[in-house]
Design a protein around this motif. Structure first.
Motif: not given
Length: 212
Positions: A28-56
């Motif tokens: 989270a990137f908290p809001s301030n007087a100039i930007h009253p909204l809280t912004y978020y940076r999110r990511y998710v990574s799921i490998p198809e299998n244990d070989y770690n060759q293809i990722f969602y």
């Protein structure tokens, strides 16, 4: 009333149900007087299998206003020139209007494919046969039939937050409009990526010749 699950929680459930690993982060990137909204940076990574060759992979940064502030899709590394950037999407009605039709773009020379797609980006230092291969073209069209919002691209997104893809060239099947959280949809994307990777790996001597 049951609390509505977040996208990340749905993907955690997906990973648990399919016995896959998952890496996720939310900052989270908290809001301030100039930007009253809280912004978020999110990511998710799921490998198809244990070989770690293809990722969602899913990514979202509400601070950004560009076309890549949100995306999700499947990605796998492939040895190509680092400068290579390619993006192909399904052709739309607007592309067929005369105003847009005058713009020149890369063509593979295979009319049955070129008539259905548009290359938004084509910067390839080395030549290769990936996008002129009939089986790969068939898979690309199959992806667009699954969801016309999808793109198939090479090095179009910054995936350095995925250790296995950091600093590597890659191919992806992705959307810049949404996160897929439905189990069956993610499995379809994994299947498309697995087939695409199989054919891309099979091509030994790249030789893609652009026709403008």
């Amino acid at each position: 009333m049951e609390k509505r699950k977040s996208a990340i929680q749905k993907l955690k459930d997906f990973a648990d149900r399919t016995h896959r690993k998952i890496d996720f982060n939310e900052k989270a990137f908290p809001s301030n007087a100039i930007h009253p909204l809280t912004y978020y940076r999110r990511y998710v990574s799921i490998p198809e299998n244990d070989y770690n060759q293809i990722f969602y992979v899913c990514f979202g940064d509400s601070r950004k206003l560009d076309n890549y502030s949100t995306f999700s899709g499947v990605f796998f590394p492939l040895d190509l020139a680092g400068e290579t950037q390619i993006c192909v999407r399904k052709k739309q009605i607007m592309d067929k209007m005369s105003l847009f039709g005058k713009k020149k773009s890369y063509k593979t020379g295979i009319d049955s494919f070129d008539s259905q797609v548009v290359f938004e980006e084509f910067t390839a230092i080395a030549t290769n046969k990936i996008f002129t291969n009939l089986k790969i073209q068939e898979l690309i069209l199959k992806a667009f039939d699954f969801d016309m919002r999808l793109r198939v691209g090479v090095n179009m997104l910054n995936l350095d937050f995925i250790p296995e893809l950091k600093g590597r060239t890659y191919i992806g099947i992705y959307s810049t409009q949404n996160w897929y959280t439905n189990l069956s949809e993610i499995e379809i994307l994994f299947s498309l990526a697995e087939q695409l990777k199989g054919w891309a790996d099979f091509i030994k001597e790249p030789d893609l010749v652009g026709q403008l």
